[in-house]
Design an enzyme around this catalytic site. Structure first.
Site, PDB file in Angstrom:
ATOM      1  N   LYS A 204      71.572   8.952  81.559  1.00 18.47           N
ATOM      2  CA  LYS A 204      71.567   8.771  80.107  1.00 18.47           C
ATOM      3  C   LYS A 204      73.006   8.804  79.602  1.00 18.47           C
ATOM      4  CE  LYS A 204      69.231  10.825  76.046  1.00 18.47           C
ATOM      5  NZ  LYS A 204      68.317  11.909  75.632  1.00 18.47           N
TER       6      LYS A 204
ATOM      7  N   SER B  50      64.339  10.372  73.211  1.00 14.87           N
ATOM      8  CA  SER B  50      65.527   9.556  73.132  1.00 14.87           C
ATOM      9  C   SER B  50      66.015   9.009  74.470  1.00 14.87           C
ATOM     10  CB  SER B  50      66.657  10.365  72.501  1.00 14.87           C
ATOM     11  OG  SER B  50      67.013  11.457  73.337  1.00 14.87           O
TER      12      SER B  50
ATOM     13  N   SER C 170      62.714  14.687  74.641  1.00 19.45           N
ATOM     14  CA  SER C 170      63.397  13.411  74.901  1.00 19.45           C
ATOM     15  C   SER C 170      63.401  12.958  76.350  1.00 19.45           C
ATOM     16  CB  SER C 170      64.839  13.475  74.391  1.00 19.45           C
ATOM     17  OG  SER C 170      64.885  13.301  72.997  1.00 19.45           O
TER      18      SER C 170
END
Lengths: 95, 493
Positions: B80, B155, B179
């Site tokens: 990420k 996310s 997330s």
């Protein structure tokens, strides 16, 4: 929850966000709606309850105070938008 | 071996015993990227193709020489974009950091590199990890490989979609309120939020420091265990990392669930939960029972306050953490021709997107004079209530099972203009963050449109081993199968 345009601007100033009138009006409405929904927090019975601290991470660990080589001088400035020698350059603060 | 669908742990074993070459593995991932990335947009930055192939060749040469291979040798993985790696950008999905190049590598990423993993790139995310759909990325949304009109969740949407589409064999995400788990659930892959403190946060760009945890997303529970074992453990450079050795979960993965007490809170099956999701999750719980677990009723009554407590507390922390983005030391700078204060405001105004500004304002409000007691402090007390509920539940059960998300993946744009509706999609995941507990999602079925449904398992602090063992038992029941449709068909269910 009453948040008007001026209150939104005051909070934005604390957060170093500059809002124009349109943004302030829109964000005030959004914040008011969100905080209205979050009012449910008031129904929780927190009498005598202590605020949460992370009990699972272990008690604040200590480590020996040993001087290490810092990278700060070497590449901390690499990402600076503006610099002068080994310093970050910003707009003049004192006239 | 079907490289497109094989879990990472079987590929790891095959590379190590020489039955497959690391080059072929990397080529398979690069082929998936070439085929799907322009449509899915999982990545914000891709490592160079030649460099990845060279690294793979080095693994193959080492094996041919008979050199010992590190555990994840040659396994391509994605990180990420809020996990910093020296030599790669780290935008956090924000214009604020569009040209930022971090001067060091996060501990979790360093541990993967030391274990021989190859980093394919940095994945798309909601700006500063604030969102549940990846639509808040300043660089465009990611699509869900299971239905390209759907969000991948957020996310860590880019990480989950990349794993689901074979554009990486596993990925790291970060989980502040769900997330990792919500996008893993939406994309039909497994995802673990470790116990707070189990994995170092050094090099994870801070959103809400008392909630944030890095964790793995994988094609199977064993993949997740394998990666967790590689990244867990104390880090002297993160004072909130727990002073204990991590890992070892893969070894005990097949221990079974005989005698395990599985708590089920009926509160989680009431209003707001899609009926098809509820049915699939109950089948997952039944699979645990059939495998030998005992199902017991528990209550988590304070969870009804979880959403406001989370958003107030996390936004308060975010408002403090994001104060560092001011145009002085790195990242975007605007308005430098005026005053210093003007530069701060212009930089933050231009650099942050709408959701980040909303959260900074809510957080600043909750911490400001006159409101702090009624909002922030109350939220932190409610956090204690949520943690106490879990502590009571774990007196009578060993893990807690329930839904991961109220619905399957929703449509792109469906909740984009309604922040409150978006917040509600975190309703089942945020309680674990409030209490700092580990939680795992495992696919356990599909809805009638073919979109994945996941079960969420929550465990005691630092008991990831039990959690992953139970997840493996759900997986063995075979309630979920197949891969995303190659045609990327539209779902209209």
């Amino acid at each position: 929850m009453d948040i008007d345009k001026d209150e939104a601007k005051r909070i934005a100033e604390l957060a170093r966000l500059g809002l124009d009138d349109d943004d302030a009006k829109r964000l005030a409405e959004e914040m008011a709606a969100i905080l209205e929904c979050f009012r449910a927090l008031r129904e929780a019975d927190v009498e005598g309850v202590l605020p949460w601290i992370a009990p699972v991470a272990g008690s604040a660990p200590e480590r020996p105070d040993i001087v290490e080589k810092s990278r700060a001088g070497k590449n901390a400035l690499d990402g600076a938008p503006d610099r002068a020698g080994r310093h970050f350059r910003v707009p003049r603060v004192i006239g | 071996m079907d490289l497109r669908n094989a879990p990472a742990h079987t590929i790891r074993d095959a590379i190590r015993d020489g039955s497959i070459e690391a080059r072929a593995v990397v080529e398979s991932v690069l082929d998936a990227i070439a085929r799907d990335e322009s449509d899915l947009h999982c990545y914000l930055h891709l490592a160079g193709r030649d460099r990845l192939l060279e690294e793979a060749d080095r693994v193959d040469e080492a094996r041919r020489r008979g050199d010992p291979l590190p555990l994840l040798a040659g396994i391509p993985c994605a990180l990420k974009d809020n996990i910093v790696v020296k030599g790669m950008p780290a935008t956090c999905g924000s214009k604020m950091l569009e040209r930022f190049h971090p001067p060091y590598t996060a501990t979790a990423a360093r541990r993967l590199l030391d274990a021989g993993a190859l980093i394919t790139g940095k994945t798309n995310m909601d700006e500063f990890a604030m969102g549940s759909s990846t639509e808040n990325s300043a660089f465009g949304a990611t699509r869900n490989p299971w239905g390209r009109d759907r969000v991948p969740g957020g996310s860590s949407g880019g990480s989950a979609a990349a794993v689901a589409a074979g554009e990486a064999l596993f990925a790291l995400g970060s989980d502040t309120g769900g997330s990792i788990r919500q996008p893993a659930a939406f994309c039909g892959v497994a995802g673990l939020k470790p116990t707070y403190g189990a994995v170092s946060r050094r090099g994870l760009v801070a959103f809400a420091s008392s909630f944030d945890q890095i964790g793995p997303i994988g094609r199977s529970v064993r993949d997740v265990a394998m990666v967790f074992d590689a990244i867990a453990g104390v880090d002297p450079r993160d004072s909130t990392s727990a002073t204990r050795e991590g890992g070892g979960t893969e070894e005990t993965l097949d221990a079974g669930v005989a005698g395990l007490r599985v708590g089920v809170a009926e509160e989680f099956f009431r209003e707001g939960l899609d009926a098809e999701v509820a049915r699939a999750v109950r089948r997952g719980i039944e699979a645990l029972r059939v495998a030998g677990a005992a199902v017991v009723d528990i209550s988590l009554s304070s969870s009804r306050f979880a959403i406001p407590a989370y958003y107030i507390a996390a936004d308060a922390e975010a408002s403090a953490n994001l104060a560092r983005f001011d145009g002085v030391r790195y990242g975007l700078r605007r308005g430098a021709s005026g005053s210093l204060g003007g530069m701060y405001r212009a930089t933050r105004n231009d650099g942050f997107g709408a959701e980040v500004k909303r959260r900074i304002l809510i957080g600043t409000f909750a911490l400001s004079s006159g409101y702090r007691e009624a909002w922030y402090e109350r939220a932190m007390k409610v956090r204690s209530l949520v943690a106490a509920d879990y502590a009571a539940a774990f007196e009578i059960c060993d893990i807690i099972a329930g839904p991961a998300t109220p619905t399957t993946a929703f449509r792109l744009g469906e909740k984009q203009n309604d922040p409150l509706a978006m917040y509600l999609s975190d309703v089942y995941t945020i309680s674990a963050n409030l209490a700092g507990l580990p939680a795992l999602v495992v696919p356990c079925g599909s809805d009638r449109s073919g979109l994945p449904v996941a079960i969420q398992l929550t465990g005691r602090a630092f008991d990831e081993a039990t959690l992953l063992g139970a997840g493996a038992a759900v997986e063995r029941a075979g309630l979920f199968s197949g891969g995303p449709r190659a045609d990327g068909g539209e779902h209209h269910g």
